[in-house]
Each structure stands twice: as structure tokens, then as C-alpha cells.
Design a protein around this motif. Structure first.
Motif, short mmCIF file in Angstrom:
data_model
loop_
_atom_site.label_atom_id
_atom_site.label_comp_id
_atom_site.label_asym_id
_atom_site.label_seq_id
_atom_site.Cartn_x
_atom_site.Cartn_y
_atom_site.Cartn_z
N GLN A 1 0.83 -1.21 0.00
CA GLN A 1 0.00 0.00 0.00
C GLN A 1 0.86 1.26 0.00
N GLN A 2 1.96 1.23 0.75
CA GLN A 2 2.82 2.42 0.78
C GLN A 2 3.48 2.63 -0.58
N GLN A 3 3.81 1.52 -1.28
CA GLN A 3 4.36 1.68 -2.63
C GLN A 3 3.31 2.26 -3.57
N MET A 4 2.07 1.78 -3.44
CA MET A 4 1.01 2.25 -4.35
C MET A 4 0.74 3.76 -4.18
N GLY A 5 0.99 4.27 -2.97
CA GLY A 5 0.68 5.68 -2.71
C GLY A 5 1.89 6.59 -2.72
N GLU A 6 3.07 6.07 -3.04
CA GLU A 6 4.28 6.88 -2.81
C GLU A 6 4.33 8.13 -3.67
N LYS A 7 3.66 8.11 -4.85
CA LYS A 7 3.68 9.32 -5.70
C LYS A 7 2.55 10.27 -5.33
N ARG A 8 1.79 9.98 -4.30
CA ARG A 8 0.61 10.73 -3.86
C ARG A 8 -0.44 10.74 -4.98
N GLY A 9 -1.47 11.62 -4.86
CA GLY A 9 -2.53 11.55 -5.88
C GLY A 9 -3.35 10.28 -5.75
N VAL A 10 -3.58 9.84 -4.49
CA VAL A 10 -4.39 8.64 -4.28
C VAL A 10 -5.47 8.88 -3.22
N VAL A 11 -6.56 8.16 -3.39
CA VAL A 11 -7.58 8.07 -2.33
C VAL A 11 -7.53 6.61 -1.89
N MET A 12 -7.22 6.38 -0.62
CA MET A 12 -7.06 5.01 -0.13
C MET A 12 -8.05 4.81 1.01
N ASP A 13 -8.83 3.72 0.96
CA ASP A 13 -9.76 3.50 2.06
C ASP A 13 -9.46 2.19 2.79
#
Ligand code: CDP
Length: 237
Positions: A119-131
């Protein structure tokens, strides 16, 4: 360059079962052109894998054997589809047999550690909504916007029931509304009481009670909070 650089943020949406997180998160992401990441789908995928390998009883006695399921493990999102080890499991992970076991699987430390890294890799570039349950507290405590969505249990059971009827078509094969409410309340308790990354509201999170909000209203509310945070960051940049 004239104008502002786009300031992409992370939006963390946590809360109990069936509080409307995924619908809100998906629609807010679409409005912002962000990526939506459904971390519940990731825990559901590992649970489905455990069921398919007939490992539930064994894991209840020897939880450390869960490593068999994690090595190897691949979970990818393709639009609205979820791929587990390269296979489309989008429908399978929503079955009630998965919902019943997912809190147990997600209480296991090796599972949490592995999914945290992904999950941290998926969001590392920011521009994400994570629930999920622990996004604002554990996965991205630096998320610019943290939302904690709640709704009363009876309303959440009604919404989940309607969703299951829509997907399965046949109400006879479904649990009753009362049973569903009991399962949801039990799952919330299990998620809140576990030792690792329990469900809880981060002190900075904005609590939104969706019991009497329509989906459109809750999407608008979260979207406007996101726009405030994005422009605050852009004007500082
Ligand atoms: O859609 P629903 O609210 O029923 O649940 P979900 O978001 O699909 O999550 C299913 C389960 O995964 C939760 O009940 C938790 O046990 C677990 N989960 C978690 O532990 N941590 C997360 N970040 C997301 C889900």
C-alpha cells in the motif's frame, strides 16, 4: 512556468464496515483524477486465497503458516477489477464467506506487514484516495486529508443487504438483514480490538456520519474538503 504546480495529496478514508467508504473514495478519486486504492479488497483477496487453499482451520491453530499464502503474493488493481496472482477475483472477494473470515486473516501480523509495504508503494507518488481501517493511523499518517466515516449499524446493514441483493440477485441465498447486522457489528468489534493496527480514528481525522447523508452529499463533502487541502498546498508551494 506561469501558474501553479499541481499539488497532489493523499486522502485516507477509514471507518467501520459498510459505512460507504469505497463508494465515496471511488467517486472522489474520479472527480480529482486520482487513483483509488481499496485496501479492504487486498485483505479480502488474501482471505479468498486462504479459503481456496482450505487453510482456515490450519491457520487458526498455526497462524505463522500464513506465510505459505504470502510467498508469492501479487495483488493488482486494473480499473475496477482486482487481480490476485494474475487472476480476476473481483466478484469472489465480495462473497459473504469472505466477509466472515476477513477480520481473522487481517489480524495476522505477516499479512498486515506485507500489505502495508504494497500500500505504501502504491501511494508513494501521492494523488491517491485510499480506504480501509488503518490508512490514516498506520499506512499514511502524513495524509493531508484524513476522513473517518461512520453510520449507525442498522443503516449499514441495510446498505450492505441492498448491495448483496444487487450482486447475487437471489435474496433466498443471502443472510437475513438481522444476521447481516450482527455480522457487521462483530466484524467492527474484531477490527477494533485486534493487536495490530486496530480500527480507530486518528486524532486529526474529520469524522463524517453518513447515516442520513445521500451518497452524492457525502461525495460532495469529502471532495470539497479535498479541494481545500489541495489549494492550501498549492498556494504554499
Ligand atoms: O467493504 P467493507 O466495509 O465491508 O470492508 P472492507 O473495506 O472490504 O474490509 C474488509 C475487512 O478487511 C475489514 O473488516 C478488516 O478486517 C480488513 N481491513 C483491514 O484490516 N485493514 C484495512 N486497511 C482494510 C480492511
Amino acid at each position: 512556468m506561469i501558474g501553479h504546480e499541481q499539488h497532489d495529496i493523499i486522502i485516507a478514508i477509514d471507518g467501520p464496515a459498510a459505512s460507504g467508504k469505497s463508494t465515496t473514495a471511488r467517486r472522489v478519486a474520479k472527480k480529482l483524477g486520482y487513483t483509488y486504492i481499496d485496501t479492504g479488497a487486498m485483505y479480502r483477496s488474501v482471505t479468498l486465497k486462504a479459503l481456496e487453499h482450505d487453510m482456515l482451520d490450519r491457520l487458526k491453530h498455526s497462524p505463522e503458516d500464513v506465510r505459505i499464502l504470502l510467498d508469492p503474493l501479487s495483488i493488482e488493481f486494473q480499473g475496477d477489477r482486482v487481480l490476485l496472482d494474475g487472476r480476476d477475483v473481483t466478484a469472489g472477494i465480495r462473497e459473504n464467506r469472505v466477509s466472515r473470515e476477513v477480520s481473522f486473516i487481517s489480524s495476522l501480523k505477516p499479512v498486515r506487514d506485507r500489505l502495508k509495504t504494497l500500500q505504501q508503494q502504491m501511494g508513494e507518488k501521492r494523488g491517491v484516495v485510499m480506504d480501509g481501517r488503518d490508512i490514516g493511523t498506520v499506512i499514511f499518517p502524513d495524509a493531508e486529508l484524513k476522513i473517518f466515516l461512520v453510520a449507525d449499524a442498522a443503516e449499514r446493514a441495510r446498505r450492505r443487504y441492498a448491495e448483496l441483493v444487487q450482486k447475487n440477485g437471489n435474496p433466498a441465498s443471502l443472510p437475513s438483514l438481522d444476521e447481516l447486522e450482527r455480522e457487521i457489528v462483530q466484524r467492527d468489534r474484531d477490527d477494533a480490538e485486534r493487536a495490530h493496527a486496530p480500527l480507530r480514528k486518528h486524532e486529526d481525522a474529520i469524522e463524517v456520519d453518513t447515516s442520513s447523508l445521500t451518497i452524492d452529499e457525502q461525495v460532495e463533502l469529502v471532495y470539497s474538503l479535498a479541494m481545500e487541502r489541495i489549494s492550501a498546498g498549492t498556494s504554499r508551494a
